[in-house]
Design an enzyme around this catalytic site. Structure first.
Site, mmCIF file in Angstrom:
data_model
loop_
_atom_site.group_PDB
_atom_site.id
_atom_site.type_symbol
_atom_site.label_atom_id
_atom_site.label_comp_id
_atom_site.label_asym_id
_atom_site.label_seq_id
_atom_site.Cartn_x
_atom_site.Cartn_y
_atom_site.Cartn_z
ATOM 1 N N GLY A 90 16.106 -34.487 19.686
ATOM 2 C CA GLY A 90 14.619 -34.731 20.008
ATOM 3 C C GLY A 90 14.253 -35.997 19.269
ATOM 4 N N GLN A 108 9.553 -28.009 20.684
ATOM 5 C CA GLN A 108 9.376 -26.568 20.311
ATOM 6 C C GLN A 108 9.112 -25.744 21.354
ATOM 7 O OE1 GLN A 108 9.534 -25.129 17.141
ATOM 8 N NE2 GLN A 108 9.788 -26.885 16.105
ATOM 9 N N SER A 132 15.448 -30.647 22.245
ATOM 10 C CA SER A 132 16.598 -30.762 21.366
ATOM 11 C C SER A 132 16.930 -29.393 21.290
ATOM 12 C CB SER A 132 15.902 -30.909 20.024
ATOM 13 O OG SER A 132 17.073 -30.867 18.909
ATOM 14 N N GLY A 133 18.499 -29.333 21.187
ATOM 15 C CA GLY A 133 19.657 -28.417 21.307
ATOM 16 C C GLY A 133 19.358 -27.025 20.285
ATOM 17 N N HIS A 134 19.234 -27.601 19.133
ATOM 18 C CA HIS A 134 19.088 -26.972 18.091
ATOM 19 C C HIS A 134 17.889 -26.220 17.661
ATOM 20 C CE1 HIS A 134 16.946 -28.946 14.503
ATOM 21 N NE2 HIS A 134 17.063 -30.046 15.359
ATOM 22 N N CYS A 181 10.743 -31.740 7.388
ATOM 23 C CA CYS A 181 10.630 -33.234 7.170
ATOM 24 C C CYS A 181 9.889 -33.622 6.005
ATOM 25 C CB CYS A 181 10.258 -33.987 8.305
ATOM 26 S SG CYS A 181 10.688 -33.195 9.809
HETATM 27 C C1 LIG Z 1 12.398 -30.835 15.533
HETATM 28 C C2 LIG Z 1 11.539 -31.578 16.263
HETATM 29 C C3 LIG Z 1 11.859 -32.964 16.633
HETATM 30 C C4 LIG Z 1 13.063 -33.628 16.276
HETATM 31 O O1 LIG Z 1 14.192 -33.210 16.884
HETATM 32 P P1 LIG Z 1 15.592 -33.297 16.353
HETATM 33 O O2 LIG Z 1 16.636 -32.776 17.445
HETATM 34 O O3 LIG Z 1 15.754 -32.598 14.965
HETATM 35 O O4 LIG Z 1 15.760 -34.744 16.071
HETATM 36 C C5 LIG Z 1 10.977 -33.612 17.265
HETATM 37 N N1 LIG Z 1 9.697 -33.205 17.679
HETATM 38 C C6 LIG Z 1 9.355 -31.639 17.260
HETATM 39 C C7 LIG Z 1 8.210 -31.229 17.890
HETATM 40 C C8 LIG Z 1 10.208 -31.013 16.614
HETATM 41 O O5 LIG Z 1 9.908 -29.735 16.291
#
Ligand SMILES: *Cc1c(COP(=O)(O)O)cnc(C)c1O
Length: 394
Positions: free
Chosen positions: A72, A180, A200-202, A326
């Protein structure tokens, strides 16, 4: 380890068994580089194509407009930095919000140092931007509007379709950080006029370190990672085949029962919110009451320090979060809670609980029972609270 209740799904999610099963053959047997000529490579490429189709279907995009990235944060960086580069002839003004993820906010700060101008829109007490303020902020040199689909801390869902309509009416590109939201709520890049979208995958039961970006056909975004000709020359690097397969599988699973999962999570979330607000004095819900992610609850408890609460919850086997992953570890209160107008001392006592489809009603009841006790215990030790009670009595 004793039974653990994991309520930090906004930070990351468990990789589903079906997702892991789909990935494993691409480590063990089909380990080919999909860019090669022989038929062994074709097998990897076929799997990548299938994953791209599934990832695109979830947002009503064409498969060829979906690009796999390293997550992400990379997608967010790419969208902003490459838009500034590609549209420099039009201007250097970007509009975003005060409650974006740091992957957007810190990129904006970096771009400001490079000579860009950024407007950070305020949000109301529920965390929603004003469409009126957005429209007024648009200038002839505005090249990009980047507003998140749903907030990672307070769960508020922004009026994305309306933002898209305004952006396009003014000929401005619209990017949304949907990390999200993707896989959690319905999204449609056509109906919502989205030009670029990060996921983002996770965050939806896929693997970590793999993400995607949707880029509408015709948008002039060029490569951010330079090198080989992968991803239609827009994102170099040997494809992360197992990761991509995992994302594709997670997307397919998310699509297959989205409504059912949303209904289940919403019921659990609302039970949690109802019990907390009714049974814990001086508590408040942060974020919009209804326009919020099905799995997100975020509270503030007066006279409570977030870190102590999290440690005691951890002792009870409960994983929650205060602010975002973070920012925990720093003592600054969350920029999101400050943006919705909470004073520092209240923003410090926040708790985010984010559910998954594995969460049960028993889990929720256990968590509320424990939380009640923990908060009562912490307040007993708080001089501020003791003072407050004395004054109330007087
Ligand atoms: C987790 C998150 C990201 C970052 O994604 P990563 O895959 O962990 O780098 C960016 N934006 C939002 C809203 C997130 O929740």
């Amino acid at each position: 380890m004793k039974h653990m209740i994991y309520l930090d799904n906004a930070a990351t999610t468990r990789v589903k068994e079906e997702v892991l099963d789909a990935m494993l053959p691409f480590f063990r047997e089909t380990y080919s580089n999909p860019s090669a000529i022989y038929s062994f490579a074709g097998k990897s490429m076929e799997a990548v194509n299938e994953a791209r189709k599934n990832a695109a279907a979830l947002i009503n995009a064409r498969p060829e407009d979906v690009y796999f990235t390293g997550g992400g944060s990379e997608s967010d960086n790419w969208a902003l930095k490459a838009a500034v580069e590609a549209y420099a002839c039009k201007g250097k003004h970007i509009i975003t919000s005060k409650i974006e993820h740091h992957a957007i906010l810190h990129t904006c700060q970096y771009l400001e140092k490079q000579g860009c101008e950024v407007t950070y829109l305020d949000v109301d007490e529920n965390g929603v931007i004003s469409l009126d303020a957005l429209e007024k902020a648009i200038r002839p040199d505005t090249i990009l509007i980047s507003i998140m689909t749903a907030n990672n801390e307070i769960g508020t869902i922004e009026p994305i379709a309306e933002i898209g309509r305004i952006a396009h009416a003014h000929g401005v590109l619209f990017h949304t950080d949907a990390v999200q939201a993707y896989g959690h709520i319905p999204l449609d890049v056509e109906a919502m006029n989205i030009d670029m979208l990060s996921a983002s995958g996770h965050k939806f039961n896929g693997p970590k370190g793999i993400g995607l970006m949707y880029i509408r056909k015709g948008v002039k975004i060029r490569s951010f990672i330079h090198g080989g000709a992968q991803e239609r020359k827009r994102r170099a690097g040997t494809l992360n085949v197992p990761g991509i397969v995992g994302v594709g599988k997670a997307a397919a699973l998310a699509a297959s029962h989205m409504e059912e999962r949303m209904a289940k999570e919403t019921a659990l979330r609302d039970h949690l919110i109802y019990r907390v607000l009714n049974e814990i004095p001086h508590s408040r819900l942060n974020g919009h009451r209804t326009e919020r992610l099905p799995n997100n609850a975020n509270f503030c408890f007066r006279f409570i320090e977030g870190e102590s609460m999290l440690m005691l919850l951890d002792e009870a086997g409960i994983c929650g979060s205060s602010g975002s992953a973070c920012t925990s570890g720093s003592l600054d209160p969350s920029h999101v809670l400050l943006a919705i107008g909470l004073p520092h001392e209240i923003a410090h006592g926040s708790l985010r609980l984010t559910l998954s489809e594995e969460t049960t009603m028993e889990d929720i009841d256990y968590v509320v029972d424990e939380l009640k006790e923990i908060i009562a215990r912490l307040r007993e030790m708080s001089p501020l609270y003791t003072d407050f009670v004395k004054k109330e009595k007087a």
